[in-house]
Motif scaffolding. Structure first.
Motif, PDB file in Angstrom:
ATOM      1  N   TYR A  35       0.252   3.630  -3.224  1.00 54.54           N
ATOM      2  CA  TYR A  35      -0.573   4.814  -3.003  1.00 54.54           C
ATOM      3  C   TYR A  35       0.163   5.919  -2.271  1.00 54.54           C
ATOM      4  CZ  TYR A  35      -4.179   1.467  -4.280  1.00 54.54           C
ATOM      5  OH  TYR A  35      -4.914   0.521  -4.939  1.00 54.54           O
ATOM      6  N   CYS A  87      -3.937   6.552   4.864  1.00 54.15           N
ATOM      7  CA  CYS A  87      -4.782   6.161   3.732  1.00 54.15           C
ATOM      8  C   CYS A  87      -6.242   6.375   4.116  1.00 54.15           C
ATOM      9  CB  CYS A  87      -4.551   4.708   3.372  1.00 54.15           C
ATOM     10  SG  CYS A  87      -2.849   4.367   2.804  1.00 54.15           S
ATOM     11  N   GLU A  97      -8.936   2.748  -0.904  1.00 58.02           N
ATOM     12  CA  GLU A  97      -8.052   2.343  -1.988  1.00 58.02           C
ATOM     13  C   GLU A  97      -8.194   0.833  -2.260  1.00 58.02           C
ATOM     14  OE1 GLU A  97      -6.347   5.727   0.319  1.00 58.02           O
ATOM     15  OE2 GLU A  97      -6.959   3.682   0.828  1.00 58.02           O
ATOM     16  N   TRP A 137       0.833  -1.212   0.000  1.00 61.73           N
ATOM     17  CA  TRP A 137       0.000   0.000   0.000  1.00 61.73           C
ATOM     18  C   TRP A 137       0.863   1.255   0.000  1.00 61.73           C
ATOM     19  CZ3 TRP A 137      -3.666  -3.110  -0.886  1.00 61.73           C
ATOM     20  CH2 TRP A 137      -4.977  -2.692  -1.042  1.00 61.73           C
ATOM     21  N   CYS A 177       0.748   6.202   0.850  1.00 62.18           N
ATOM     22  CA  CYS A 177       0.115   6.495   2.136  1.00 62.18           C
ATOM     23  C   CYS A 177       0.288   5.302   3.065  1.00 62.18           C
ATOM     24  CB  CYS A 177      -1.374   6.811   1.960  1.00 62.18           C
ATOM     25  SG  CYS A 177      -2.345   5.408   1.317  1.00 62.18           S
TER      26      CYS A 177
END
Length: 593
Positions: free
Chosen positions: A98, A113, A117, A94, A100
């Motif tokens: 992303y 996050c 997502e 992750w 985050c």
């Protein structure tokens, strides 16, 4: 790499090790290299960008076989940090995708996050499950372990594979026990058989990957072949050669060698101080061959064989002997012509046997000499043709006996001439000791000595056929070895002794009175005879095989022609063209002037 003449480079490295190397390589702007990649980076998507194609296009290598993992895509869509909060790998994924952190306590100080997502929405490369390679290998490994554990747990006590037929304890399984079951596992997955050999290796399956230009200028990994370990030896590798694009977008296989391969007929000679792949191609020596490419050494041909012109095969040696070729035919013609001349002279003497010149010169000895000369001419024919046991014995003994007979007759004639003029002096009656019977005795005795020498020669060490391979290694020269060299030179020496004696006696009688002095012609004939045979000795010794036979045959013919013309040409001239001189008075120099 810039200065090297090598154009093919094999790289065993991981993707992370290749990245800094390629960065420097591209900075140096080196192109034209054909790369052969190991399975660790041959399918690395990090190098598939269009900027890499000018440098890596055409790369080829073995890649881990791809396969299908059912329901993997559906499973990946369910992966998220909430479902797997304790999975560190999910957290790292992750953060990478992303930027985050799923948790506020992130050590990387990344923003949190949102929790919304998903991998599916991001459309990342991790969702591409159409042709997994490494993951497919892991997939098979997990199933292999699962099958092994299953077989291990199904073991019945007393029927186990371990000591005393025991089974592994489920609460205390040792790695070597699991390995035993792992080596014996055999199952199929996605239509592919999975098992291991005695060394613990699985059946190898590899795809052959070629890096080719894609529609947008990027690199595409194209499957151009397969290595299947289940096939028979020599049939494991299947390549679609027409589908391969090499470096520089070429369709021809690149060549990268320090030295070109040595063709058959040559051998490799390594260059001192250079790599073993650098060598010179040296032609095989005569009598040696190499029938393979890049032969390290040349093979010697068997004794009766010789190398062909290309030095690629051993062929039978050419067999040579004095045959009826141009040289043999010339000698045959000379022999027949000489014999015919001799018979013609014999006919002339026979027809004019009552004339003075024939009677004064002892017609009986003249016919003996002509008979012996005819045999001498015909003896040269024995030297033509393939040597056999009988021809070898006959050719040397026949010519020595016939020549001894001829010279004995001339010796007898010389003695008669010398005695005839000596007998005219008062108080000399030597002719009674040189009558016809005594002449025949002298001829027979002198010839018998040669017969005895030849007989001893044939009994002790007779001439025999031999194969001469030393003078010219590419040929087999068939010749007659003399057997006993001492006997051979004794035979020639005896003929020479007779000729010298005859020459000395004739030379002493050369100034005897008369218009037709036979001693002068005998002297000249012996001089020619001795000159021919003295020239024969060095020529015979230095000539091999069929040439030695030709030299000996020529010596026989030359000396025979010399005797024939010196002794009988003047008499034939008087008989046929000057009959008025064919009188006793003229020959004795007593005709009225």
């Amino acid at each position: 790499m810039r200065s090297s003449t090598a154009k093919v480079v094999v790289v065993f490295a991981a993707e992370g090790e290749m990245t800094p190397f390629l960065r420097d390589y591209m900075t140096q702007n080196i192109t034209g290299i054909q790369w052969v990649a190991s399975e660790a980076w041959v399918t690395a998507s990090a190098f598939s960008g269009r900027e890499y194609y000018p440098y890596l296009g055409g790369t080829i290598g073995f890649g881990i076989k791809k396969g299908q993992i059912s329901r993997l895509g559906d499973f990946l869509q369910t992966v998220n940090p909430k479902r797997y909060p304790e999975n560190v790998l999910v957290h790292e994924l992750w953060e990478s995708l992303y930027g985050c952190s799923p948790f506020l306590s992130s050590v990387n100080q990344m923003p949190p996050c949102s929790g919304q997502e998903t991998l599916f929405e991001h459309n990342s490369a991790y969702m591409n499950t159409s042709s997994p390679r490494v993951a497919y290998n892991v997939y098979k490994a997990v199933y292999a372990i699962a099958h092994s554990l299953h077989n291990l747990l199904l073991c019945q006590p007393g029927r186990g594979p371990f000591q005393n037929n025991s089974c592994a304890q489920s609460n205390n399984i040792h790695p070597w026990q699991l390995q035993h079951y792992l080596q014996e596992v055999n199952f199929q997955i996605a239509g592919e058989e999975v098992d291991f050999d005695a060394k613990g290796d699985s059946v190898p399956y590899y795809d052959i990957i070629n890096w080719q230009r894609g529609p947008e200028g990027n690199i595409e990994f194209v499957n151009v072949g397969l290595f299947d370990g289940t096939k028979a030896v020599g049939e494991e590798l299947l390549i679609q050669e027409d589908g391969i694009k090499w470096a520089g977008h070429q369709s021809e296989v690149p060549v990268s060698v320090c030295s070109a391969s040595c063709l058959p007929g040559f051998r490799k000679a390594v260059r001192r101080g250079e790599p073993i792949c650098c060598f010179d191609c040296v032609p095989c020596d005569s009598g040696k061959i190499s029938n393979q490419t890049n032969s390290v050494d040349c093979t010697i041909c068997p004794e009766d064989f010789w190398s062909n012109n290309d030095r690629t095969a051993c062929i039978s040696k050419k067999v040579e002997y004095l045959t009826f070729d141009s040289l043999g035919i010339a000698l045959t013609v000379m022999s027949v012509v000489g014999a015919c001349f001799t018979l013609a002279v014999c006919g002339v003497f026979f027809c004019h046997r009552h004339t003075a010149i024939v009677r004064v010169n002892n017609s009986e000895l003249s016919f003996f000499i002509l008979f012996a000369l005819t045999l001498c001419f015909l003896c040269s024919l024995l030297f033509i043709g393939k040597p056999t046991y009988w021809s070898c014995m006959l050719r040397h003994t026949a010519f020595s006996i016939t020549f001894s007979l001829c010279i004995s007759c001339i010796l007898g004639k010389t003695l008669v001439v010398l005695a005839a003029f000596t007998a005219t002096r008062p108080g000399h009656n030597i002719m009674k000791w040189l009558g016809p019977k005594q002449q025949r005795t002298i001829i027979s005795s002198c010839t018998l000595v040669q017969v005895v020498i030849c007989t001893a020669w044939l009994i002790d060490a007779p001439p025999s056929p031999s194969r001469n391979t030393q003078y010219e290694h590419s040929k087999i020269i068939l010749e007659c070895s003399v057997g006993s060299s001492l006997a051979f030179w004794c035979v020639l020496g005896y003929i020479g002794l007779q000729a010298c004696l005859c020459f000395v006696l004739a030379f002493l009688a050369r100034k005897l009175p008369g218009n037709f002095n036979e001693a002068k012609f005998i002297t000249f004939s012996m001089l020619i005879f001795c000159a021919v045979w003295l020239a024969f000795i060095p020529a015979y010794i230095s000539s091999p095989g069929n040439y030695a036979d030709a030299v000996e045959s020529f010596a026989i013919l030359a000396s025979s022609f010399g005797l024939l013309f010196c002794l009988f040409a003047p008499k034939s001239y008087i008989i046929l063209l000057k009959p008025e001189k064919n009188t006793k008075q003229h020959l004795m120099g007593k005709e009225n002037k």
